[in-house]
Design an enzyme around this catalytic site. Structure first.
Site, PDB file in Angstrom:
ATOM      1  CE  LYS A 102      43.639  40.603  34.802  1.00  0.00           C
ATOM      2  NZ  LYS A 102      42.644  39.583  35.177  1.00  0.00           N
ATOM      3  NE  ARG A 107      42.951  43.118  40.841  1.00  0.00           N
ATOM      4  CZ  ARG A 107      43.833  42.206  40.481  1.00  0.00           C
ATOM      5  NH1 ARG A 107      44.814  42.502  39.670  1.00  0.00           N
ATOM      6  NH2 ARG A 107      43.712  40.987  40.899  1.00  0.00           N
ATOM      7  NE  ARG A 120      45.542  30.978  37.145  1.00  0.00           N
ATOM      8  CZ  ARG A 120      45.133  32.218  37.296  1.00  0.00           C
ATOM      9  NH1 ARG A 120      45.332  33.106  36.344  1.00  0.00           N
ATOM     10  NH2 ARG A 120      44.528  32.588  38.403  1.00  0.00           N
ATOM     11  NE  ARG A 148      47.180  33.052  40.821  1.00  0.00           N
ATOM     12  CZ  ARG A 148      46.725  34.125  40.152  1.00  0.00           C
ATOM     13  NH1 ARG A 148      47.207  34.389  38.956  1.00  0.00           N
ATOM     14  NH2 ARG A 148      45.816  34.912  40.672  1.00  0.00           N
ATOM     15  NE  ARG A 156      41.653  35.513  42.206  1.00  0.00           N
ATOM     16  CZ  ARG A 156      42.044  34.501  41.428  1.00  0.00           C
ATOM     17  NH1 ARG A 156      41.964  33.249  41.850  1.00  0.00           N
ATOM     18  NH2 ARG A 156      42.521  34.751  40.235  1.00  0.00           N
TER      19      ARG A 156
HETATM   20  P1  AP5 Z   1      45.097  33.944  32.770  1.00  0.00           P
HETATM   21  O1  AP5 Z   1      45.714  34.508  31.536  1.00  0.00           O
HETATM   22  O2  AP5 Z   1      45.990  33.446  33.841  1.00  0.00           O
HETATM   23  O3  AP5 Z   1      44.009  34.973  33.354  1.00  0.00           O
HETATM   24  P2  AP5 Z   1      44.179  36.365  34.086  1.00  0.00           P
HETATM   25  O4  AP5 Z   1      43.192  37.309  33.472  1.00  0.00           O
HETATM   26  O5  AP5 Z   1      45.605  36.786  34.105  1.00  0.00           O
HETATM   27  O6  AP5 Z   1      43.634  35.974  35.522  1.00  0.00           O
HETATM   28  P3  AP5 Z   1      44.280  36.132  36.984  1.00  0.00           P
HETATM   29  O7  AP5 Z   1      43.633  35.105  37.867  1.00  0.00           O
HETATM   30  O8  AP5 Z   1      45.763  36.142  36.928  1.00  0.00           O
HETATM   31  O9  AP5 Z   1      43.730  37.518  37.377  1.00  0.00           O
HETATM   32  P4  AP5 Z   1      43.628  38.105  38.765  1.00  0.00           P
HETATM   33  O10 AP5 Z   1      43.283  39.495  38.425  1.00  0.00           O
HETATM   34  O11 AP5 Z   1      42.677  37.418  39.668  1.00  0.00           O
HETATM   35  O12 AP5 Z   1      45.040  37.783  39.449  1.00  0.00           O
HETATM   36  P5  AP5 Z   1      46.324  38.655  39.758  1.00  0.00           P
HETATM   37  O13 AP5 Z   1      47.500  37.775  39.652  1.00  0.00           O
HETATM   38  O14 AP5 Z   1      46.306  39.921  38.984  1.00  0.00           O
HETATM   39  O15 AP5 Z   1      44.120  32.765  32.313  1.00  0.00           O
HETATM   40  C1  AP5 Z   1      43.389  32.009  33.277  1.00  0.00           C
HETATM   41  C2  AP5 Z   1      43.293  30.564  32.829  1.00  0.00           C
HETATM   42  O16 AP5 Z   1      42.484  30.494  31.655  1.00  0.00           O
HETATM   43  C3  AP5 Z   1      44.635  29.914  32.434  1.00  0.00           C
HETATM   44  O17 AP5 Z   1      44.636  28.567  32.815  1.00  0.00           O
HETATM   45  C4  AP5 Z   1      44.673  30.039  30.908  1.00  0.00           C
HETATM   46  O18 AP5 Z   1      45.439  29.005  30.309  1.00  0.00           O
HETATM   47  C5  AP5 Z   1      43.191  29.904  30.571  1.00  0.00           C
HETATM   48  N1  AP5 Z   1      42.828  30.635  29.357  1.00  0.00           N
HETATM   49  C6  AP5 Z   1      43.317  31.832  28.913  1.00  0.00           C
HETATM   50  N2  AP5 Z   1      42.740  32.184  27.752  1.00  0.00           N
HETATM   51  C7  AP5 Z   1      41.846  31.181  27.446  1.00  0.00           C
HETATM   52  C8  AP5 Z   1      40.953  30.967  26.381  1.00  0.00           C
HETATM   53  N3  AP5 Z   1      40.845  31.840  25.372  1.00  0.00           N
HETATM   54  N4  AP5 Z   1      40.182  29.851  26.405  1.00  0.00           N
HETATM   55  C9  AP5 Z   1      40.282  28.960  27.416  1.00  0.00           C
HETATM   56  N5  AP5 Z   1      41.137  29.096  28.457  1.00  0.00           N
HETATM   57  C10 AP5 Z   1      41.900  30.205  28.475  1.00  0.00           C
HETATM   58  O19 AP5 Z   1      46.090  39.036  41.276  1.00  0.00           O
HETATM   59  C11 AP5 Z   1      46.164  38.062  42.294  1.00  0.00           C
HETATM   60  C12 AP5 Z   1      46.004  38.756  43.657  1.00  0.00           C
HETATM   61  O20 AP5 Z   1      47.099  39.669  43.874  1.00  0.00           O
HETATM   62  C13 AP5 Z   1      44.741  39.625  43.810  1.00  0.00           C
HETATM   63  O21 AP5 Z   1      43.628  38.858  44.210  1.00  0.00           O
HETATM   64  C14 AP5 Z   1      45.205  40.626  44.882  1.00  0.00           C
HETATM   65  O22 AP5 Z   1      45.163  40.050  46.164  1.00  0.00           O
HETATM   66  C15 AP5 Z   1      46.650  40.861  44.515  1.00  0.00           C
HETATM   67  N6  AP5 Z   1      46.824  41.987  43.583  1.00  0.00           N
HETATM   68  C16 AP5 Z   1      47.328  41.928  42.305  1.00  0.00           C
HETATM   69  N7  AP5 Z   1      47.325  43.145  41.741  1.00  0.00           N
HETATM   70  C17 AP5 Z   1      46.810  43.996  42.672  1.00  0.00           C
HETATM   71  C18 AP5 Z   1      46.536  45.385  42.664  1.00  0.00           C
HETATM   72  N8  AP5 Z   1      46.781  46.155  41.581  1.00  0.00           N
HETATM   73  N9  AP5 Z   1      46.001  45.937  43.796  1.00  0.00           N
HETATM   74  C19 AP5 Z   1      45.750  45.190  44.885  1.00  0.00           C
HETATM   75  N10 AP5 Z   1      45.987  43.855  44.944  1.00  0.00           N
HETATM   76  C20 AP5 Z   1      46.507  43.270  43.847  1.00  0.00           C
HETATM   77 MG    MG Z   2      47.073  36.990  35.617  1.00  0.00          MG
END
Ligand code: AP5
Ligand code: MG
Length: 214
Positions: free
Chosen positions: A13, A88, A127, A160, A171
């Site tokens: 994402k 979420r 990552r 991270r 997660r």
């Molecule tokens: P990346 O693009 O970073 O993936 P992502 O989908 O953004 O994954 P996240 O881990 O950021 O999602 P998340 O939902 O767990 O975390 P968030 O920060 O929202 O890509 C991942 C890796 O893959 C990278 O290394 C990239 O280079 C690689 N990659 C990408 N595309 C590729 C491809 N095509 N092929 C190979 N490799 C590839 O949330 C973190 C925490 O914050 C949550 O756990 C929660 O505690 C809190 N939080 C955030 N939002 C909320 C909310 N709305 N409500 C409540 N808590 C929340």
């Molecule tokens: Mg992300």
């Protein structure tokens, strides 16, 4: 374009959101990034959020909804935005609909980035993220030119705290239980689109542009 990106942790994402920002000139609103900044700044919110994030649980709805409302009211969101990691769960999605209907500016698309569960662990443990510009890399799939250094801004790359195997497992569970039902939620509203999130980052981006009609 008012767009929500759906998808499991590691689906890409954030990676695709950054490319959409470059192409369409609309901001990425990542609740994860906003929370991580609060953690890095050591604010009271950041201190509370860190404990929850390190367990892979969701931060309370009232907190993230407040953050998003504030962000959506800013000037740069007038021409659209990419919501990444929000909503979420159903409560967040309903509250978002309410806020946007008050603004008379409903969502255009909810785009689900689909990746098989087996691929997500390697993406997440590999990552690395830039402290400066938040650009993502992956030591297995898309390493930086120089280890530990961001190609874009020269910033330091870090891993991270929630990208540890145990936390990742939780997660992914939280995603299945709380977030995956949103696929149905937006399907019923008739704004759901899906993209296969496997392949090269550029190929996936091209698919997304085609799906969005560009
Ligand atoms: P990346 O693009 O970073 O993936 P992502 O989908 O953004 O994954 P996240 O881990 O950021 O999602 P998340 O939902 O767990 O975390 P968030 O920060 O929202 O890509 C991942 C890796 O893959 C990278 O290394 C990239 O280079 C690689 N990659 C990408 N595309 C590729 C491809 N095509 N092929 C190979 N490799 C590839 O949330 C973190 C925490 O914050 C949550 O756990 C929660 O505690 C809190 N939080 C955030 N939002 C909320 C909310 N709305 N409500 C409540 N808590 C929340
Ligand atoms: Mg992300």
């Amino acid at each position: 374009m008012r767009l929500v990106l759906l998808g499991a942790p590691g689906a890409g994402k954030g990676t695709q959101a950054k490319k959409l920002v470059d192409k369409f000139g609309i901001p990425q609103i990542s609740t994860g990034d906003i929370l991580r900044k609060a953690v890095a700044d050591g604010t009271p919110l950041g201190k509370e959020a860190k404990i929850i994030m390190d367990k892979g649980e969701l931060v309370p709805d009232s907190v993230v909804i407040g953050l998003v409302k504030e962000r959506l009211a800013q000037d740069d969101c007038k021409n659209g935005y990419i919501l990444d990691g929000f909503p979420r769960n159903t409560a967040q999605a309903e509250e978002l609909d309410k806020v946007l209907s008050e603004m008379n500016a409903p969502l255009d698309v909810a785009l689900s980035v689909d990746v098989d569960k087996n691929d997500l662990m390697k993406r997440l443990t590999g990552r690395r993220t830039c402290r400066g510009c938040q650009q993502m890399y992956n030591i297995h799939f898309s390493p930086p030119q120089k280890e530990g250094v961001c190609d874009k801004c020269g910033g330091e790359l870090y891993q991270r705290d929630d990208d540890k195997e145990e936390t990742i497992k939780n997660r992914l569970d939280v995603y299945e239980k709380a977030t995956a039902p949103l696929i149905d939620y937006y399907g019923k509203k008739g704004i759901l689109k899906s993209v296969e999130g496997v392949g090269s980052i550029d190929d996936i981006f091209n698919r997304i542009c085609t799906i969005l009609g560009y």
